[in-house]
Design a protein around this motif. Sequence first.
Motif, PDB file in Angstrom:
ATOM      1  N   CYS A  22      -0.349 -24.253  48.332  1.00 45.68           N
ATOM      2  CA  CYS A  22      -1.311 -23.290  48.873  1.00 45.68           C
ATOM      3  C   CYS A  22      -0.662 -21.924  49.034  1.00 45.68           C
ATOM      4  O   CYS A  22       0.467 -21.816  49.523  1.00 45.68           O
ATOM      5  CB  CYS A  22      -1.826 -23.780  50.232  1.00 45.68           C
ATOM      6  N   LYS A  23      -1.378 -20.895  48.625  1.00 46.90           N
ATOM      7  CA  LYS A  23      -0.886 -19.526  48.802  1.00 46.90           C
ATOM      8  C   LYS A  23      -1.841 -18.689  49.653  1.00 46.90           C
ATOM      9  O   LYS A  23      -1.570 -17.534  49.928  1.00 46.90           O
ATOM     10  CB  LYS A  23      -0.661 -18.855  47.452  1.00 46.90           C
TER      11      LYS A  23
ATOM     12  N   TYR B 169      -5.824 -20.826  55.033  1.00 44.17           N
ATOM     13  CA  TYR B 169      -5.854 -22.281  55.129  1.00 44.17           C
ATOM     14  C   TYR B 169      -4.498 -22.848  55.510  1.00 44.17           C
ATOM     15  O   TYR B 169      -4.219 -24.020  55.281  1.00 44.17           O
ATOM     16  CB  TYR B 169      -6.318 -22.866  53.791  1.00 44.17           C
ATOM     17  N   MET B 170      -3.672 -21.994  56.123  1.00 40.95           N
ATOM     18  CA  MET B 170      -2.320 -22.412  56.494  1.00 40.95           C
ATOM     19  C   MET B 170      -1.982 -21.968  57.909  1.00 40.95           C
ATOM     20  O   MET B 170      -2.539 -20.999  58.417  1.00 40.95           O
ATOM     21  CB  MET B 170      -1.283 -21.809  55.528  1.00 40.95           C
TER      22      MET B 170
ATOM     23  N   GLY C  37     -14.383 -29.674  53.934  1.00 40.62           N
ATOM     24  CA  GLY C  37     -14.514 -29.657  52.482  1.00 40.62           C
ATOM     25  C   GLY C  37     -13.314 -29.122  51.727  1.00 40.62           C
ATOM     26  O   GLY C  37     -13.379 -28.966  50.508  1.00 40.62           O
ATOM     27  N   ARG C  38     -12.203 -28.829  52.416  1.00 35.98           N
ATOM     28  CA  ARG C  38     -11.026 -28.349  51.710  1.00 35.98           C
ATOM     29  C   ARG C  38      -9.766 -28.797  52.447  1.00 35.98           C
ATOM     30  O   ARG C  38      -9.814 -29.229  53.598  1.00 35.98           O
ATOM     31  CB  ARG C  38     -11.044 -26.829  51.566  1.00 35.98           C
ATOM     32  N   MET C  39      -8.626 -28.677  51.752  1.00 37.54           N
ATOM     33  CA  MET C  39      -7.354 -29.100  52.317  1.00 37.54           C
ATOM     34  C   MET C  39      -6.722 -27.954  53.113  1.00 37.54           C
ATOM     35  O   MET C  39      -6.789 -26.791  52.708  1.00 37.54           O
ATOM     36  CB  MET C  39      -6.401 -29.535  51.203  1.00 37.54           C
ATOM     37  N   PHE C  40      -6.128 -28.300  54.258  1.00 41.64           N
ATOM     38  CA  PHE C  40      -5.398 -27.342  55.079  1.00 41.64           C
ATOM     39  C   PHE C  40      -3.932 -27.753  55.139  1.00 41.64           C
ATOM     40  O   PHE C  40      -3.585 -28.919  54.917  1.00 41.64           O
ATOM     41  CB  PHE C  40      -5.990 -27.275  56.490  1.00 41.64           C
TER      42      PHE C  40
ATOM     43  N   SER D 172      -2.461 -31.527  55.393  1.00 39.40           N
ATOM     44  CA  SER D 172      -1.121 -31.887  54.937  1.00 39.40           C
ATOM     45  C   SER D 172      -0.086 -31.114  55.750  1.00 39.40           C
ATOM     46  O   SER D 172      -0.314 -29.959  56.126  1.00 39.40           O
ATOM     47  CB  SER D 172      -0.943 -31.572  53.445  1.00 39.40           C
ATOM     48  N   ILE D 173       1.035 -31.765  56.008  1.00 36.75           N
ATOM     49  CA  ILE D 173       2.144 -31.123  56.719  1.00 36.75           C
ATOM     50  C   ILE D 173       3.304 -31.015  55.744  1.00 36.75           C
ATOM     51  O   ILE D 173       3.804 -32.026  55.245  1.00 36.75           O
ATOM     52  CB  ILE D 173       2.551 -31.911  57.968  1.00 36.75           C
TER      53      ILE D 173
END
Length: 362
Positions: free
Chosen positions: A84-85, A89-90, A138-141, A202-203
């Motif tokens: 992820c960039k 979302y981070m 609906g999306r990954m963080f 995700s970590i």
Amino acid sequence: MPDKNDSQELKSKLEGKVQGIINDLGLDVKAPEQEEIPQMPKNIGEASIDWYRREAFRITGGENIILYGVPGSGKSYEIKNKYCKDEKYMERVVFHPDYTYSDFVGQILPKVDGDKVSYVFTPGPFTKIMKKAWKEYGRMFYLVIEEINRGNAPAIFGDIFQLLDRNEEGWGQYHIYNADMSHEIFPDSKEDMPIQIPSNLSILATMNTSDQNVFTLDNAFQRRWKMRLIHNDFNENGQAKHDSHIKHQIKDTGITWGSFAKLINSQIAKNSREMIGAEDKRLGVFFASDSELDSREDFAEKVLKYLWDDAFKMDRSSIFLDSFFTFEELIDAYVNAAGDPLRAVFRDDIYNGMNPSMTDNG
């Protein structure tokens, strides 16, 4: 064109004829039961935590990953380019010796509003990213932990340590109760909700292998993570930034960063046979930036200082000329050299080994 009523009448007649044929043939045909389609609640507080496990809504695949390698091997670069960039979302945090559970999860702090003082829960990065992931299914963080072993990770995680166990879909297998976190993550809930890692979080953590002994990650902690070695590759791999960097020449030398580092790393690898852990002292691909390679002073202060003070501290004469007794003498000789500054400080056999035409898989 037939209207809606005509269409309905035609549909009924056709269904009747089909059913008549089925009856004449004596077939036992049952219409499929219509699957109930669950509806998304209007707000988080309308559903229990188990409701959110339905795959119809939430992305799965969350995982815990530790990316490890020598300093400068590109661990943070891997996170940015593979995972992820987008900072939206981070949540990013750097562990250090003074970092605590309260910093990570959150703590109650005073809030001044005019003449009034109230005490409110101020969320830390873990709670902030949990709130985002639970809300937007609906999306990954991603929670990114830089230098995870430079802080006391088991103490920083505290009771949320047990949340790290996941099932195949990425859901945390266990939960804890924390009223402050619950109110922050599920603001519309009337009851305290159990705290559990959702499948769309995700970590990701980074760890320098040369810093392994700053704080030891015990086996119970490590087994809850997937370990991913970031290879320290000084050969071309097709990635434009990587390939351009290893071909970048060190100022006033005609020698590329890739040729220099491969030779130095081969010497460090040889030393590792005699000194445990020496291989973790190798130079990473991105240990020095292009701008540092373009400056004699920056290169000396960054790279030569590391080699003098750390990588070859126990045996400096194995790469540097015997005439240098202090780092001040070494750096002055490099910065002020009339010709190639590398030739001015390294032994002849080391300098000659940096020749790009020579093969060294070190």
